[in-house]
Write an enzyme that holds these catalytic residues in place. Structure first.
Site, PDB file in Angstrom:
ATOM      1  CG  ASP A 171      58.854 132.310  84.452  1.00  0.00           C
ATOM      2  OD1 ASP A 171      58.528 132.711  85.874  1.00  0.00           O
ATOM      3  OD2 ASP A 171      58.353 132.497  83.615  1.00  0.00           O
ATOM      4  N   PRO A 210      64.548 128.936  78.671  1.00  0.00           N
ATOM      5  CG  PRO A 210      66.622 127.855  78.878  1.00  0.00           C
ATOM      6  CD  PRO A 210      65.801 128.826  79.256  1.00  0.00           C
ATOM      7  CE  LYS A 211      59.331 130.667  76.934  1.00  0.00           C
ATOM      8  NZ  LYS A 211      60.711 131.084  76.727  1.00  0.00           N
ATOM      9  CG  ASP A 258      62.824 144.821  80.543  1.00  0.00           C
ATOM     10  OD1 ASP A 258      63.401 143.689  80.798  1.00  0.00           O
ATOM     11  OD2 ASP A 258      62.112 145.215  81.531  1.00  0.00           O
ATOM     12  CD  GLU A 271      60.937 144.032  86.726  1.00  0.00           C
ATOM     13  OE1 GLU A 271      61.140 142.849  87.157  1.00  0.00           O
ATOM     14  OE2 GLU A 271      60.372 144.481  85.754  1.00  0.00           O
ATOM     15  N   GLY A 311      60.879 136.755  85.670  1.00  0.00           N
ATOM     16  CA  GLY A 311      59.630 136.395  85.594  1.00  0.00           C
ATOM     17  C   GLY A 311      58.994 137.402  86.406  1.00  0.00           C
TER      18      GLY A 311
END
Ligand code: 6MZ
Length: 357
Positions: free
Chosen positions: A162, A104-105, A297, A222, A192
């Site tokens: 993020d 959500p931004k 992904d 990752e 992120g």
């Protein structure tokens, strides 16, 4: 695998548990949006076109691309459009359960709040017309057209935090997720750029989310960061994504805790997080019967599809059709939706078994 085998992978019912909304946008839509912004002089279309059409990307380049995609998809109506398209694309390849994740931004310049961003996402879901969509806990909401029996897709949402965000922003996302449980939000994802920030920043929000009954999935390993991997596993998330840069001790812990892993083969190879498919940890985890689920992904960014991921697993690791079907069906055990949905999904797979075997 030949073309018919790919058709078989498409026709098999599938469960998608690791798909980022803005990573799953069609290239054609991104190019169309870029052209419009190019005409307005906001971006240089030709520069953007080269970036979008590039096929090999390191992890670093992928995050630069996300910044660009976010410029193209900023406003509410575009968020609605891409949500509708992404859900319809998954439905068209027989995904029967989709957990779609998105960050959500907040963007004050266009009066976007995290909540209004999610409302735009929900509008996109409701606009889906190619299938019936079940998007909320039992009996609450389904967008059924004409009352006829059609293909059905279950959609649930994970709200992503993020790694660039602050503790407060992460907490705001968790609170929003709690308020949106009736709209199909079932969990929280931490994602992120893995070299940015420290996961401890998000720990208060993640703990709160779990206390309140939300499920948690973390992007874990990752990049090589043993301290973080250990702490993440000790947190006991409901699932993790990737698990690429694990060392012996991490594998031991993961296996003993039986935490399900969302495997993204093409993403890991394209971003060079794993050197080649032959060295991918899928093989070892599969052999050890560790809980696994194949996922895309970012089907747009990596030009893949869930059917393509099954085909790749089949050709790289010698999986037969029965094994692929079983792998897809087992994923039901790891979804974040309730037992009622699990039962309905098992029934869908049972009907498909007769057709596909
Ligand atoms: C970590 C990733 C990712 O949320 O704007 N994202 N985070 N590793 C990855 N592996 C390649 N792929 C995508 O979708 C895009 C966002 O998802 C996360 C990043 O935060 C990216 O900005 P949304 O819909």
């Amino acid at each position: 695998m030949n073309r018919q085998d790919m058709e078989w992978c498409v026709s098999m019912p599938k469960v998608e548990l690791h798909a980022h909304l803005n990573g799953s946008v069609r290239d054609s839509t991104l190019l169309e949006l870029a052209r419009v912004l190019g005409e307005k002089g906001i971006i240089a279309f030709s520069d953007v076109e080269t970036v979008i059409m590039k096929s090999d990307r390191t992890l670093h380049e992928v995050f630069k691309l996300f910044d660009l995609i976010h410029i193209l998809t900023t406003d509410h109506s575009t968020v609605t459009r891409i949500t509708k398209e992404v859900i319809e694309d998954f439905a068209s390849e027989n995904v029967v359960y989709l957990e779609l994740r998105t960050t959500p931004k907040r963007n004050d310049s266009i009066r976007m709040s995290k909540r209004s961003y999610m409302e735009a996402v929900m509008e996109g879901l409701k606009a889906v017309s190619s299938v019936d969509v079940d998007y909320a806990p039992a009996g609450l909401k389904t967008n059924t057209f004409n009352g006829t029996t059609r293909k059905k897709l279950y959609v649930r949402f994970l709200l992503s935090i993020d790694r660039r965000e602050s503790t407060e922003a992460a907490m705001e996302t968790v609170k929003l997720a709690l308020e949106m449980r009736d709209s199909g939000v079932v969990g929280i994802d931490l994602s992120g750029n893995p070299i940015v920030g420290s996961w401890t920043t998000f720990l208060p929000a993640l703990k709160y989310a779990r206390e309140q009954g939300l499920c948690i999935t973390l992007h874990c390993g990752e990049v090589p960061n043993q301290e973080e991997i250990t702490a993440m596993l000790d947190f006991l998330p409901h699932r993790i994504g990737h698990a690429c840069c694990f060392e012996k001790e991490n594998w031991r812990k993961l296996k003993s805790l039986k935490i399900p892993v969302e495997i993204c083969l093409t993403s890991n190879i394209r971003t060079e997080t794993i050197s080649s498919i032959d060295n991918h940890h899928f093989a070892d985890l599969y052999k050890a019967k560790h809980p696994l689920v194949l996922c895309t992904d970012d089907s747009g960014v990596f030009s893949t599809s869930l059917s393509g991921e099954y085909r790749l697993a089949s050709s790289a690791f010698g999986l037969r059709k029965t094994e692929m079907f079983q792998l897809a069906e087992t994923a039901i055990d790891f979804i974040f939706a309730d037992d009622g949905v699990k039962e309905e999904l098992r029934a869908i797979f049972e009907v498909a078994t007769e057709k596909l075997h």
